[in-house]
Design a protein around this motif. Structure first.
Motif, short mmCIF file in Angstrom:
data_model
loop_
_atom_site.label_atom_id
_atom_site.label_comp_id
_atom_site.label_asym_id
_atom_site.label_seq_id
_atom_site.Cartn_x
_atom_site.Cartn_y
_atom_site.Cartn_z
N GLN A 20 -3.36 19.53 8.90
CA GLN A 20 -2.34 19.35 7.82
C GLN A 20 -2.69 18.39 6.84
O GLN A 20 -1.56 18.15 5.96
N THR A 21 -3.74 17.55 6.89
CA THR A 21 -3.94 16.52 5.87
C THR A 21 -4.39 17.43 4.60
O THR A 21 -5.15 18.03 4.40
N ARG A 22 -3.58 16.96 3.31
CA ARG A 22 -3.77 17.36 2.22
C ARG A 22 -5.12 16.79 1.55
O ARG A 22 -5.32 15.82 1.48
N SER A 23 -5.73 17.61 0.97
CA SER A 23 -6.86 17.21 0.14
C SER A 23 -6.68 16.53 -0.97
O SER A 23 -5.57 16.71 -1.71
N GLN A 24 -7.40 15.22 -1.24
CA GLN A 24 -7.08 14.30 -2.24
C GLN A 24 -8.40 14.77 -3.12
O GLN A 24 -9.54 13.88 -3.00
N SER A 25 -8.39 15.36 -4.01
CA SER A 25 -9.37 15.82 -4.84
C SER A 25 -9.68 15.26 -6.09
O SER A 25 -10.75 15.32 -6.83
N GLN A 26 -8.76 14.11 -6.42
CA GLN A 26 -9.02 13.24 -7.59
C GLN A 26 -10.41 12.34 -7.48
O GLN A 26 -10.72 12.21 -6.31
N SER A 27 -11.09 12.46 -8.48
CA SER A 27 -12.37 11.85 -8.66
C SER A 27 -12.55 10.33 -8.14
O SER A 27 -11.45 9.39 -8.34
N SER A 28 -13.57 9.70 -7.52
CA SER A 28 -13.62 8.50 -7.11
C SER A 28 -14.32 7.63 -8.21
O SER A 28 -14.15 6.63 -8.07
N LEU A 46 0.68 -1.25 -0.01
CA LEU A 46 0.02 0.02 0.16
C LEU A 46 0.75 1.36 -0.05
O LEU A 46 0.47 2.30 -0.56
N PHE A 47 1.75 1.23 0.57
CA PHE A 47 2.69 2.66 0.81
C PHE A 47 3.59 2.53 -0.44
O PHE A 47 4.40 3.67 -0.57
N ARG A 48 3.72 1.72 -1.33
CA ARG A 48 4.26 2.16 -2.70
C ARG A 48 3.46 2.46 -3.87
O ARG A 48 4.02 2.88 -5.01
N ALA A 49 2.29 2.91 -3.41
CA ALA A 49 1.39 3.43 -4.48
C ALA A 49 1.70 4.84 -4.98
O ALA A 49 2.04 5.62 -4.03
N ALA A 50 1.76 5.10 -6.07
CA ALA A 50 2.00 6.72 -6.52
C ALA A 50 0.95 7.46 -6.65
O ALA A 50 1.00 8.75 -6.20
N THR A 51 -0.18 7.01 -6.74
CA THR A 51 -1.54 7.84 -6.98
C THR A 51 -2.61 7.22 -6.42
O THR A 51 -2.51 6.02 -5.53
N LEU A 52 -3.63 7.87 -5.88
CA LEU A 52 -4.76 7.71 -5.09
C LEU A 52 -5.38 6.46 -5.78
O LEU A 52 -5.83 5.40 -5.07
N HIS A 53 -5.39 6.42 -7.01
CA HIS A 53 -6.33 5.60 -7.77
C HIS A 53 -5.37 3.99 -7.52
O HIS A 53 -5.84 2.90 -7.32
N ASP A 54 -3.90 4.06 -7.45
CA ASP A 54 -3.04 3.19 -7.26
C ASP A 54 -3.36 2.34 -6.03
O ASP A 54 -3.38 1.19 -5.73
N LEU A 55 -3.27 3.38 -4.90
CA LEU A 55 -3.77 2.98 -3.83
C LEU A 55 -4.88 2.02 -3.41
O LEU A 55 -4.76 1.15 -2.78
N HIS A 56 -6.22 2.59 -4.33
CA HIS A 56 -7.26 1.89 -4.29
C HIS A 56 -7.12 0.70 -4.86
O HIS A 56 -7.61 -0.47 -4.09
#
Length: 595
Positions: free
Chosen positions: A477-485, A427-437
């Protein structure tokens, strides 16, 4: 001596602190207690599936399966049983009410209401016995350690008239070597606690004493079948009991009714209410939010519910403890790390070294008692220690998912050691939010017993901007992840098509629910005017495909009247009108306008 013992037990068990300790909101058990649905539980076989999956499957069984048993009658033979019952094993998933049932049994006895043929009840929770596993002592010494009021030597010559209650077998850290432990028949012989327990259960020690053992299903096989006379299962609240609980728990009658109506409209939330701890979480969120805002918008997903719960518990802690050594953000991150590491190891309880390893001050953790419960004996004696657990497995999974999300959204500051080799380290090697998902989806599908199902739901739910906005008050301090679901939703839909088993499809449907995709509109064939919709109906276990024949000219406008059947035309439809309309939402949303 019996009356003194009953008085001590009555003081200890008369109040119920739901979910947490040290928060000062304990209520009398008789005021809040709602009877649980208890049935015969088979042979004590192991079920290592994720416990929420077990709950979801149980909710689909007929309520009549298994003979119901009253809590006070667990040692009474059922119809058709003739041999006396000495050893009862009670199964139930985490938070389903095993410990509260034990508490009610003890309190009714101590108050003289039930089971007065028993002379003494001796509750010995496994999490406290764990702290004594290195010691050698006799059964007499063990009893006197936990119950110092029992000092009269005559007690130990009549021990056959007692009941031992061992709560939480799944938390046991003793080896329980039934086959290799030495035989012990003398209550004054010093041996290890493990030897005492195995000989008590086998009947070598006090062969007439009653024993009641509670456990989660995954640990049921630690007791050999020949050492169990009856297995029962606590299934939590059935539907009428859910309503009874909320009407008792929420003082505002109108708010209680609105809560019940809302929960019935959400399959995933309503199923979770089988678990009393989840019902408590829901009532806490609803009452607190209503008190602060005057009105309440009910959470529609598990992620929303647990996000609100975390915010509420943190604010309650801030009201009580004004001098804090750490910011909320730092402490929640550390608790998340602890939750994640213990989820990897499959641990529900952990000790001081586990807590310190995550950089948590043990005294500071107790301040966050709404999230991390501290349980220890503070009386003088040889055996002291601190045992920690999250209030419920689902809270541990939510915090673990939050930890992964925080690591991803603040990679420069939070990313853990890349040398990790565990399965979840991918999970910690994901480059994008979609990769993480997609990585999380794949890991969950690879887990045959569903142990990552709820973790996955939470992780996907945290990607929604609405949930991130809620968290931002707590974690600025959490950054927004605005990428569409939408991209993740399409991936989950494809996985649904690829799955053969119903269990996996169903969890993926719930994942879509967390992403605010409440049904899967597979495809609209405009040449034939066919709309295909896959969805899960309340009360159904298999996913269903619905085909709506819509003429081309009506694709832009949907007219419900043309699809209504009279009772004479369709005698198979058992859904209420409201439920039918809910199922038509995907059809309406594909049309430009609708009547």
């Amino acid at each position: 001596m019996q009356q003194i013992h009953k008085s001590h037990l009555q003081k200890k068990f008369q109040c119920l602190t739901e979910g947490i300790t040290k928060q000062g909101d304990a209520r009398l058990l008789h005021e809040i207690y709602t009877a649980l649905y208890i049935t015969e539980g088979g042979r004590g076989e192991v079920n290592d599936e994720h416990e929420v999956r077990q709950i979801e499957r149980t909710s689909c069984r007929e309520a009549a399966r298994g003979r119901p048993i009253n809590c006070s009658d667990v040692f009474k033979p059922l119809s058709g049983q003739y041999k006396p019952i000495r050893r009862v094993l009670t199964k139930g998933v985490a938070g389903i009410g095993k410990t509260v049932s034990v508490q009610k049994f003890i309190l009714d006895w101590a108050e003289g209401k039930e089971n007065q043929d028993i002379h003494f009840i001796l509750p010995l929770p496994f999490r406290e016995l764990n702290l004594m596993k290195e010691k050698k002592l006799s059964l007499v010494e063990l009893i006197q350690h936990f119950f110092p009021e029992i000092t009269d030597p005559r007690f130990f010559s009549g021990l056959e008239h007692v009941m031992f209650i061992f709560d939480g077998l799944d938390e046991c850290r003793l080896p329980l070597h039934f086959n290799s432990n030495p035989r012990c028949c003398d209550v004054t012989e010093p041996v290890s606690v493990d030897v005492l327990l195995t000989n008590l259960i086998k009947g070598n020690l006090l062969p007439s004493a009653l024993l009641w053992i509670t456990t989660r299903p995954a640990a049921a096989n630690q007791i050999p079948p020949e050492c169990v006379d009856q297995v029962t299962e606590i299934r939590g609240f059935n539907d009428p009991q859910k309503e009874e609980y909320f009407r008792k728990r929420i003082s505002d009658e109108n708010l209680a009714s609105r809560t019940i109506t809302h929960l019935k409209s959400s399959r995933s939330l309503y199923i979770m209410c089988h678990i009393p701890v989840f019902s408590w979480i829901t009532a806490t969120v609803v009452e607190r939010t209503s008190a602060e805002l005057g009105s309440v918008e009910m959470p529609r997903t598990l992620t929303q519910m647990y996000t609100h719960f975390l915010i509420i518990q943190t604010s309650m802690k801030n009201e009580k403890y004004t001098e804090r050594k750490e910011r909320d953000e730092e402490m929640i991150f550390k608790l998340g790390k602890l939750a994640f590491q213990q989820l990897e190891k499959g641990n529900l309880i952990f000790y001081e070294e586990d807590v310190r390893e995550c950089g948590i001050d043990v005294t500071e953790a107790s301040v966050y008692s709404g999230v991390c419960t501290q349980i220890f004996r503070e009386e003088s004696g040889l055996y002291k220690g601190k045992v920690f657990s999250f209030v419920h497995l689902s809270i541990q999974e939510f915090l673990a998912a939050l930890y992964v999300f925080l690591c991803f959204s603040n990679k420069e500051r939070n990313m853990p050691d890349q040398q990790q080799t565990s399965q979840l380290s991918a999970l910690f090697r994901a480059a994008t939010l979609h990769d993480l998902h997609t990585t999380a989806v794949d890991l969950a599908l690879q887990s045959g017993n569903g142990h990552l199902d709820l973790f996955l739901r939470f992780l996907l739910g945290l990607s929604l901007e609405s949930n991130q906005n809620l968290l931002r008050h707590l974690l600025p301090q959490t950054r927004s992840q605005s990428q569409s679901s939408e991209q993740t939703a399409q991936c989950v839909k494809q996985k649904i098509r690829d799955q053969d088993t119903s269990d996996r499809k169903i969890n993926l449907f719930y994942c879509l629910n967390e992403l605010n995709h409440h049904a899967v509109v597979e495809d609209i064939d405009r040449s034939s005017g066919t709309l295909c919709v896959d969805m899960l109906l309340p009360g159904e276990w298999e996913t269903k495909r619905f085909l709506f024949e819509i003429p081309k000219e009506q694709l832009d406008e949907f007219d419900l009247q043309k699809y209504i059947k009279t009772p004479e035309e369709d005698l198979t439809e058992l859904l209420s009108p409201d439920e039918v309309l809910q199922k038509l939402v995907p059809v309406v949303t594909t049309s430009t306008s609708a009547r």
